[in-house]
Design a protein around this motif. Structure first.
Motif, mmCIF file in Angstrom:
data_model
loop_
_atom_site.group_PDB
_atom_site.id
_atom_site.type_symbol
_atom_site.label_atom_id
_atom_site.label_comp_id
_atom_site.label_asym_id
_atom_site.label_seq_id
_atom_site.Cartn_x
_atom_site.Cartn_y
_atom_site.Cartn_z
ATOM 1 N N ASP A 47 -17.196 1.360 -8.940
ATOM 2 C CA ASP A 47 -17.118 0.705 -7.632
ATOM 3 C C ASP A 47 -18.469 0.613 -6.935
ATOM 4 O O ASP A 47 -18.553 0.182 -5.786
ATOM 5 C CB ASP A 47 -16.091 1.402 -6.727
ATOM 6 C CG ASP A 47 -16.377 2.873 -6.511
ATOM 7 O OD1 ASP A 47 -17.499 3.323 -6.837
ATOM 8 O OD2 ASP A 47 -15.484 3.583 -6.018
ATOM 9 N N ARG A 48 -19.531 1.027 -7.615
ATOM 10 C CA ARG A 48 -20.888 0.792 -7.124
ATOM 11 C C ARG A 48 -21.820 0.715 -8.332
ATOM 12 O O ARG A 48 -21.481 1.184 -9.420
ATOM 13 C CB ARG A 48 -21.341 1.876 -6.147
ATOM 14 C CG ARG A 48 -21.436 3.267 -6.713
ATOM 15 C CD ARG A 48 -21.787 4.276 -5.623
ATOM 16 N NE ARG A 48 -22.041 5.598 -6.154
ATOM 17 C CZ ARG A 48 -21.104 6.485 -6.453
ATOM 18 N NH1 ARG A 48 -19.827 6.165 -6.278
ATOM 19 N NH2 ARG A 48 -21.422 7.676 -6.930
ATOM 20 N N ALA A 49 -22.979 0.132 -8.119
ATOM 21 C CA ALA A 49 -23.896 -0.115 -9.226
ATOM 22 C C ALA A 49 -24.534 1.173 -9.729
ATOM 23 O O ALA A 49 -24.777 2.108 -8.960
ATOM 24 C CB ALA A 49 -24.979 -1.096 -8.784
ATOM 25 N N TYR A 50 -24.817 1.191 -11.036
ATOM 26 C CA TYR A 50 -25.593 2.279 -11.619
ATOM 27 C C TYR A 50 -27.062 2.025 -11.291
ATOM 28 O O TYR A 50 -27.555 0.905 -11.448
ATOM 29 C CB TYR A 50 -25.398 2.333 -13.139
ATOM 30 C CG TYR A 50 -24.118 3.003 -13.571
ATOM 31 C CD1 TYR A 50 -24.139 4.231 -14.219
ATOM 32 C CD2 TYR A 50 -22.871 2.414 -13.323
ATOM 33 C CE1 TYR A 50 -22.960 4.854 -14.631
ATOM 34 C CE2 TYR A 50 -21.697 3.025 -13.715
ATOM 35 C CZ TYR A 50 -21.743 4.249 -14.364
ATOM 36 O OH TYR A 50 -20.581 4.865 -14.750
ATOM 37 N N THR A 51 -27.764 3.053 -10.845
ATOM 38 C CA THR A 51 -29.188 2.911 -10.559
ATOM 39 C C THR A 51 -29.953 2.786 -11.878
ATOM 40 O O THR A 51 -29.413 3.096 -12.950
ATOM 41 C CB THR A 51 -29.716 4.133 -9.791
ATOM 42 O OG1 THR A 51 -29.659 5.285 -10.662
ATOM 43 C CG2 THR A 51 -28.903 4.397 -8.529
ATOM 44 N N HIS A 77 -19.686 -4.802 -10.734
ATOM 45 C CA HIS A 77 -20.791 -3.955 -11.188
ATOM 46 C C HIS A 77 -20.848 -3.774 -12.705
ATOM 47 O O HIS A 77 -21.832 -3.252 -13.224
ATOM 48 C CB HIS A 77 -20.688 -2.577 -10.518
ATOM 49 C CG HIS A 77 -20.721 -2.633 -9.026
ATOM 50 N ND1 HIS A 77 -21.820 -3.096 -8.326
ATOM 51 C CD2 HIS A 77 -19.791 -2.303 -8.100
ATOM 52 C CE1 HIS A 77 -21.562 -3.037 -7.030
ATOM 53 N NE2 HIS A 77 -20.348 -2.570 -6.864
ATOM 54 N N HIS A 220 -19.139 6.913 -10.651
ATOM 55 C CA HIS A 220 -19.214 5.729 -9.793
ATOM 56 C C HIS A 220 -17.828 5.224 -9.423
ATOM 57 O O HIS A 220 -17.593 4.027 -9.281
ATOM 58 C CB HIS A 220 -20.012 4.622 -10.489
ATOM 59 C CG HIS A 220 -21.465 4.935 -10.595
ATOM 60 N ND1 HIS A 220 -21.940 5.970 -11.356
ATOM 61 C CD2 HIS A 220 -22.555 4.377 -10.013
ATOM 62 C CE1 HIS A 220 -23.256 6.030 -11.247
ATOM 63 N NE2 HIS A 220 -23.644 5.086 -10.444
ATOM 64 N N GLY A 222 -16.073 6.671 -6.642
ATOM 65 C CA GLY A 222 -15.708 7.144 -5.312
ATOM 66 C C GLY A 222 -15.029 8.491 -5.372
ATOM 67 O O GLY A 222 -15.372 9.361 -6.176
#
Length: 262
Positions: A47-51, A77, A220, A222
């Motif tokens: 639910d969010r991008a991998y750095t 993502h 990632h 949550g």
């Protein structure tokens, strides 16, 4: 989060069924602590991008011989992650429906076109719940939908003149470095509520078979499902106790040494 719907307790059971240890990953640094050649990792719809640093760890894991399973339907993502890893498969992102081969509703597609591969041993179908399709781009297709499926672009629940009825890929595998990346077009195929659908469980067991460690990457996703969070808390508590114990031993040894020197 609802542990009945999106929990991973059934995935851990499947790991145990093939004598593999399951590890819940909350930080990608945990990829560094396993042998890639004997490990498989699972990423479900981040639910969010991998750095860049996180992606490097996952890429190193795969290129060093690890197997990575990525399951996605509509998230934004996953395709960037696949591109950064060097994988060719992409997730389409449109709802896949099949009005001939389905369970309960055409949105719950039953894919029965299974290719012969070690990763599909014993699998005769795969059931997706509001999943999508994949764009293989040269990767090997493991599972296709029936030829009655279509991508419901406008989500009106029916096939329109600009929507094509065809067989669509829903699972692929491809080599990346010394490892491989498996992509599945629906993360819900791996969760508790869907693993009991015919052959979903067998498909997971075939993926896990031959691996000593199964990494369930929730880094990632949550908030962790309650049952998963409890497992992580127990593991972290055990590590803390171990560290505290070693610290205590060190303190005793230091006191003993000082008394001896006196």
């Amino acid at each position: 989060a609802n542990p009945t719907w999106d929990g991973s307790s059934s995935l851990r059971q499947q790991a145990s069924a093939v004598d593999a240890e399951s590890v819940v990953v909350t930080n990608t640094t945990e990829y560094d602590g396993v042998d890639p050649a004997s490990s498989i990792a699972v990423i479900l719809s981040p639910d969010r991008a991998y750095t860049p640093a996180e992606t490097d760890r996952v890429r190193t894991f795969v290129q060093s011989g690890g197997t990575l399973v990525v399951a996605e339907d509509f998230g934004r993502h996953t395709n960037p992650l696949l591109a950064d890893l060097g994988a060719q498969t992409r997730v389409d992102g449109r709802l896949l429906r099949d009005e001939r081969r389905y369970y309960r509703s055409p949105d719950i597609v039953v894919a029965t076109d299974i290719s012969q591969h070690a990763l599909t041993t014993g699998t005769s179908q795969l059931t997706l719940n509001h999943g999508t399709a994949l764009q293989p781009n040269g990767s090997h297709v493991l599972v296709n939908s029936s030829s009655f499926a279509y991508l419901d672009t406008n989500r009106n629940g029916s096939i329109d003149p600009n929507e094509t009825m065809a067989s669509y890929p829903v699972a692929t595998v491809e080599p990346v470095g010394d490892g491989r990346v498996v992509v599945v077009s629906d993360p819900s195929a791996f969760i508790n509520a869907m693993l009991n659908r015919p052959d979903n469980e067998q498909f997971v067991r075939s993926l896990f078979a031959g691996h000593e460690t199964v990494l369930l990457d929730y880094s990632h996703r949550g908030e962790l499902p309650p049952l998963t969070a409890a497992v992580v808390a127990v593991r972290q508590s055990q590590l803390l106790r171990a560290v505290t114990g070693f610290a205590g031993i060190g303190a005793v040894a230091l006191v003993w040494r000082r008394r001896r020197d006196d």
